[in-house]
Design an enzyme around this catalytic site. Structure first.
Site, PDB file in Angstrom:
ATOM      1  N   HIS A 194       0.720  -1.279   0.114  1.00  0.00           N
ATOM      2  CA  HIS A 194       0.082  -0.172   0.067  1.00  0.00           C
ATOM      3  C   HIS A 194       1.007   1.361   0.025  1.00  0.00           C
ATOM      4  O   HIS A 194       0.490   2.317  -0.524  1.00  0.00           O
ATOM      5  CB  HIS A 194      -1.002   0.102   1.103  1.00  0.00           C
ATOM      6  CG  HIS A 194      -2.382  -0.983   1.016  1.00  0.00           C
ATOM      7  ND1 HIS A 194      -2.151  -2.181   1.528  1.00  0.00           N
ATOM      8  CD2 HIS A 194      -2.879  -1.121   0.044  1.00  0.00           C
ATOM      9  CE1 HIS A 194      -3.123  -2.970   1.083  1.00  0.00           C
ATOM     10  NE2 HIS A 194      -3.777  -2.117   0.453  1.00  0.00           N
ATOM     11  N   ARG A 303     -10.016   5.515  -2.553  1.00  0.00           N
ATOM     12  CA  ARG A 303      -9.640   4.816  -1.469  1.00  0.00           C
ATOM     13  C   ARG A 303     -10.023   5.695   0.040  1.00  0.00           C
ATOM     14  O   ARG A 303      -8.779   6.327   0.279  1.00  0.00           O
ATOM     15  CB  ARG A 303      -8.030   4.618  -1.322  1.00  0.00           C
ATOM     16  CG  ARG A 303      -7.713   3.463  -2.426  1.00  0.00           C
ATOM     17  CD  ARG A 303      -6.222   3.163  -2.482  1.00  0.00           C
ATOM     18  NE  ARG A 303      -5.813   2.066  -2.908  1.00  0.00           N
ATOM     19  CZ  ARG A 303      -5.349   2.069  -4.346  1.00  0.00           C
ATOM     20  NH1 ARG A 303      -5.350   2.813  -4.781  1.00  0.00           N
ATOM     21  NH2 ARG A 303      -4.990   0.868  -4.676  1.00  0.00           N
ATOM     22  N   ARG A 339     -15.213   3.691  -2.619  1.00  0.00           N
ATOM     23  CA  ARG A 339     -14.745   2.329  -1.871  1.00  0.00           C
ATOM     24  C   ARG A 339     -15.170   2.491  -0.282  1.00  0.00           C
ATOM     25  O   ARG A 339     -14.367   3.152   0.410  1.00  0.00           O
ATOM     26  CB  ARG A 339     -13.372   1.734  -2.380  1.00  0.00           C
ATOM     27  CG  ARG A 339     -13.475   0.302  -1.497  1.00  0.00           C
ATOM     28  CD  ARG A 339     -12.114  -0.324  -2.315  1.00  0.00           C
ATOM     29  NE  ARG A 339     -10.709   0.355  -1.376  1.00  0.00           N
ATOM     30  CZ  ARG A 339      -9.377  -0.222  -1.597  1.00  0.00           C
ATOM     31  NH1 ARG A 339      -9.530  -1.013  -2.589  1.00  0.00           N
ATOM     32  NH2 ARG A 339      -8.454   0.404  -1.084  1.00  0.00           N
ATOM     33  N   GLU A 438     -11.257  -9.358  -5.857  1.00  0.00           N
ATOM     34  CA  GLU A 438      -9.802  -9.412  -5.258  1.00  0.00           C
ATOM     35  C   GLU A 438      -9.574 -10.752  -4.553  1.00  0.00           C
ATOM     36  O   GLU A 438      -8.355 -10.758  -3.937  1.00  0.00           O
ATOM     37  CB  GLU A 438      -9.347  -8.094  -4.887  1.00  0.00           C
ATOM     38  CG  GLU A 438     -10.204  -7.676  -3.626  1.00  0.00           C
ATOM     39  CD  GLU A 438      -9.882  -6.350  -2.869  1.00  0.00           C
ATOM     40  OE1 GLU A 438      -8.663  -5.716  -3.487  1.00  0.00           O
ATOM     41  OE2 GLU A 438     -10.460  -5.717  -2.306  1.00  0.00           O
ATOM     42  N   ASN A 461      -4.043  -6.055  -7.162  1.00  0.00           N
ATOM     43  CA  ASN A 461      -2.909  -5.945  -6.241  1.00  0.00           C
ATOM     44  C   ASN A 461      -3.119  -7.021  -5.070  1.00  0.00           C
ATOM     45  O   ASN A 461      -1.991  -7.916  -4.619  1.00  0.00           O
ATOM     46  CB  ASN A 461      -2.916  -4.558  -5.255  1.00  0.00           C
ATOM     47  CG  ASN A 461      -2.876  -3.347  -6.232  1.00  0.00           C
ATOM     48  OD1 ASN A 461      -2.273  -3.475  -7.320  1.00  0.00           O
ATOM     49  ND2 ASN A 461      -3.089  -2.293  -6.004  1.00  0.00           N
ATOM     50  N   ASP A 462      -4.493  -7.202  -4.827  1.00  0.00           N
ATOM     51  CA  ASP A 462      -4.615  -8.148  -3.799  1.00  0.00           C
ATOM     52  C   ASP A 462      -4.970  -9.588  -4.496  1.00  0.00           C
ATOM     53  O   ASP A 462      -4.530 -10.726  -4.139  1.00  0.00           O
ATOM     54  CB  ASP A 462      -5.813  -7.839  -3.100  1.00  0.00           C
ATOM     55  CG  ASP A 462      -5.511  -7.035  -1.737  1.00  0.00           C
ATOM     56  OD1 ASP A 462      -4.578  -7.238  -1.287  1.00  0.00           O
ATOM     57  OD2 ASP A 462      -6.282  -6.108  -1.675  1.00  0.00           O
ATOM     58  N   ARG A 472       1.954  -9.553  -1.109  1.00  0.00           N
ATOM     59  CA  ARG A 472       2.474  -8.162  -1.565  1.00  0.00           C
ATOM     60  C   ARG A 472       3.465  -7.437  -0.966  1.00  0.00           C
ATOM     61  O   ARG A 472       3.926  -6.652  -1.678  1.00  0.00           O
ATOM     62  CB  ARG A 472       1.071  -7.316  -2.207  1.00  0.00           C
ATOM     63  CG  ARG A 472       0.322  -6.732  -1.021  1.00  0.00           C
ATOM     64  CD  ARG A 472      -1.188  -6.447  -1.398  1.00  0.00           C
ATOM     65  NE  ARG A 472      -0.917  -4.835  -1.942  1.00  0.00           N
ATOM     66  CZ  ARG A 472      -2.120  -4.463  -1.908  1.00  0.00           C
ATOM     67  NH1 ARG A 472      -3.264  -4.753  -1.890  1.00  0.00           N
ATOM     68  NH2 ARG A 472      -2.318  -3.023  -2.246  1.00  0.00           N
ATOM     69  N   CYS A 509      -8.611  -1.895 -11.340  1.00  0.00           N
ATOM     70  CA  CYS A 509      -8.140  -0.593 -10.718  1.00  0.00           C
ATOM     71  C   CYS A 509      -6.803  -0.963 -10.091  1.00  0.00           C
ATOM     72  O   CYS A 509      -6.462  -0.024  -9.266  1.00  0.00           O
ATOM     73  CB  CYS A 509      -9.219  -0.039  -9.744  1.00  0.00           C
ATOM     74  SG  CYS A 509      -9.983  -1.128  -8.464  1.00  0.00           S
TER      75      CYS A 509
HETATM   76  C1  PEP Z   1      -6.212  -3.827  -5.192  1.00  0.00           C
HETATM   77  O1  PEP Z   1      -5.996  -4.704  -4.372  1.00  0.00           O
HETATM   78  O2  PEP Z   1      -5.743  -3.997  -6.428  1.00  0.00           O
HETATM   79  C2  PEP Z   1      -6.610  -2.507  -4.942  1.00  0.00           C
HETATM   80  C3  PEP Z   1      -6.736  -1.537  -5.808  1.00  0.00           C
HETATM   81  O3  PEP Z   1      -6.892  -2.250  -3.602  1.00  0.00           O
HETATM   82  P1  PEP Z   1      -5.763  -1.884  -2.662  1.00  0.00           P
HETATM   83  O4  PEP Z   1      -4.547  -1.634  -3.378  1.00  0.00           O
HETATM   84  O5  PEP Z   1      -6.123  -0.382  -1.914  1.00  0.00           O
HETATM   85  O6  PEP Z   1      -5.787  -3.326  -1.809  1.00  0.00           O
HETATM   86 MG    MG Z   2      -7.183  -4.455  -2.514  1.00  0.00          MG
END
Ligand code: PEP
Ligand code: MG
Length: 595
Positions: A194, A303, A339, A438, A461-462, A472, A509
């Site tokens: 993050h 976010r 979100r 995710e 990302n998740d 991650r 996203c």
């Molecule tokens: C993701 O998980 O891809 C996402 C956009 O959310 P975050 O990075 O805030 O977990």
């Molecule tokens: Mg996420």
């Protein structure tokens, strides 16, 4: 020892910057250590002296207070503490270390404390041993005072800096006002953590994984950060500075040229229009002016947790309403996807204690927290609904694993909506609700979940970390965290297909969408939009304008057949080369200089 001038790390966010370093202490109980220059020794001794005097005054005040409220005998401990701080042996030890080791005062006082405690622990008898803690106590106050003053003075100045820290956390990225941060460098941090997401979104060049960074740095040492190559140069000479300046000028010219393209619609050469939205972390993003609202198709991901993180307590409904309304009004008629709170893992609120978990990524985070503490969700939904009276709002749920969770939110949502209407609030007729895809369970049951929602957005990302069982944030498995792994590409194609069959808008996203070649691949898979950090908006739009629907669909088909992440990367690299040649040709023909 000669200084190591150029050090390599892992590039996390692109860009070039040059500024003095400022070492950020990641957690309050870590004592920062840095080297000082010969000419700074006297001022460091003076800084120590002032801290000693302030602590001494503080102890005297405490003594008088306690003497008044309890007994003069109890108050005497404060006199003893003052005497401890005047002990010539201890003072000499600290001063000598500052002079000879050329270390900051905090580190030298900490060294003294360790020495005192070790000496005491070797003595006989419990009461004598516990005295070790007592004699170090006033010295701890000195450290606290040194760190406090240093921070206060620094935070109130307006110097531009490169933030240097042990770990790339959201705390480090948000440590200073954004206008003062030129770049960030850290010893540790994942590319998709993050902290990295935030750094990219704020447009800070960023390099992580720089070995022994803090021990090589001095506070205020000038450094050059290259977020594309993943290198840093410490204490650059004139030649390196000149080279930096000419590269920087070219970099700025390239960025400015790209912005011209961002003003045009994201339409392929054969006329297919895609939506390109932006990821926003804070209302402060709106004031920075690093993107123009009318170059975007709205906010694909707001976010909200960072708005919670920037406060000393939970923001009230009214505060949230004002923040969301501000974003909605700013985007003037373009949809804003709010979100709901996604805390947990490395996104912690200082005022909200979550349980200590052995495996926080698989723990109590995202929607799970808000379904447990439903009042948190209610307040946020009320604020979002009220903001929807001022422009189009969509609601997006993070970390969804089942239809039941979505249904539970729908129930709370209807309840909150009726209450607002009963109390005479104006809310939009329609507030589309969607989920972040995710978690593998949501992905696999997507056809069912799609019956409950109005849109989906894939949080790669998740999703990548959960599909590949590779944290991650964990550098030990960063090689395994591969967004182009065949399993990930299969998942992406599956999500896009499910959404298309359900005639439901779909987006990506996660960070990978910010890479322009990858964005084209995603659009070729059938996603109707991408949402990217504002920094990448221009490049992604320019890439869309330089291609055709057929080309991106072919790319997506080839990528989904690929048997390794490397094979996908090769396809993307070939595409980049083709686009670049095409763009250079267009610019020559139109007389625009190459971006
Ligand atoms: C993701 O998980 O891809 C996402 C956009 O959310 P975050 O990075 O805030 O977990
Ligand atoms: Mg996420």
């Amino acid at each position: 020892m000669p200084r190591v001038r150029t050090i390599s790390g892992v590039p996390v966010a692109p860009g070039l910057a040059m500024a003095p370093a400022h070492v950020v202490q990641a957690t309050p109980d870590v004592i920062p250590t840095w080297s000082i220059r010969g000419e700074e020794v006297e001022s460091e001794l003076e800084r120590l002296q002032q801290a000693l005097e302030r602590v001494s005054n503080l102890l005297e005040k405490q003594r008088l207070k306690v003497a008044k409220s309890s007994s003069s005998q109890e108050a005497e401990i404060f006199s003893v503490h003052r005497m401890i701080l005047q002990d010539p042996g201890a003072l000499d030890r600290v001063r000598l270390r500052i002079r000879e080791e050329r270390l900051n005062a905090e580190a030298c006082v900490q060294h003294l404390i360790e020495h005192l405690e070790a000496t005491m622990s070797r003595l006989e008898g419990n009461s004598v041993r516990s005295y070790g803690a007592d004699i170090s106590d006033p010295w701890r106050l000195v450290i606290r005072e040194l760190m406090k003053r240093d921070h206060d003075a620094f935070v109130s100045s307006d110097e531009q800096v490169v933030l240097a820290a042990e770990e790339l956390t959201p705390f480090v990225v948000t440590y200073l006002d954004r206008s003062r941060v030129q770049a960030i460098v850290t010893e540790r941090g994942g590319r998709f953590s993050h902290g990295a997401v935030l750094a990219r979104s704020f447009g800070f060049p960023c390099v992580v994984g720089v070995p022994n960074l803090l021990s090589r740095l001095e506070q205020g040492l000038r450094m050059i950060v290259d977020g594309d190559a993943g290198t840093i140069q410490l204490d650059p000479g004139q030649e390196e500075v000149d080279h930096f300046l000419s590269r920087h000028t070219r970099h700025v010219a390239k960025r400015d040229a790209l912005v011209q393209h961002a003003a045009l619609p994201a339409k392929t050469q054969d006329g297919t229009r895609f939506a390109v939205e932006v990821n926003i972390e804070s209302v402060r993003d709106l004031d920075l002016g690093h993107f123009a609202v009318d170059h975007t198709d709205g906010v694909g991901l707001l976010r909200t947790e960072f708005m919670y993180m920037e406060r000393a307590q939970f923001p009230s409904e009214e505060e949230q309403y004002r923040l969301y309304r501000r974003v909605v009004e700013h985007f003037a008629g373009r949809p804003v996807t709010i979100r709901t709170l996604d805390i947990g893992g490395d996104k912690q609120l200082p005022y909200f204690q979550t349980p200590k978990e052995v495996n926080p990524a698989l723990g109590w985070r995202g929607l799970r927290v808000q379904l447990h503490w439903a009042d948190l969700l209610r307040v946020q939904l009320r604020a979002a609904l009220r903001a929807s009276a001022h422009g189009p709002v969509r609601l997006m749920l993070p970390m969804v694993t089942s239809c039941e969770e979505v249904q539970a939110v729908h129930r709370i949502f209807s309840e909150v909506r009726s209450q607002l209407l009963d109390h005479g609030y104006e809310v939009a007729q329609d507030l589309p609700t969607g989920i972040m895809v995710e978690v593998p369970a949501a992905l696999l049951t997507l056809p069912r979940i799609l019956k409950e929602v109005d849109f989906i957005s894939v949080g790669t990302n998740d999703l990548v970390q959960y599909l590949l069982a590779a944290d991650r944030d964990n550098p030990w498995v960063s090689d395994l965290y591969d967004p182009y792994h065949p399993a990930v590409l299969w998942a992406l194609c599956w999500a896009a297909d499910c959404a298309r069959q359900a005639d439901t808008p779909s987006s990506v996203c996660g960070e990978m969408a910010g890479d322009y070649a990858t964005a084209l691949m995603l659009l070729g898979m059938g996603f109707s939009s991408v949402s990217v950090a504002p920094n990448f908006l221009s490049q992604v739009k320019y890439a869309i304008r330089s291609t055709t629907l057929e080309e991106v669909q072919t790319l997506a088909a080839e990528a989904s057949e690929a048997t390794s992440g490397d094979a996908v990367r090769k396809l993307l690299e070939d595409l980049r080369v083709r686009l670049h040649a095409r763009q250079a040709g267009d610019q020559t023909a139109s007389g625009v200089s190459e971006p």
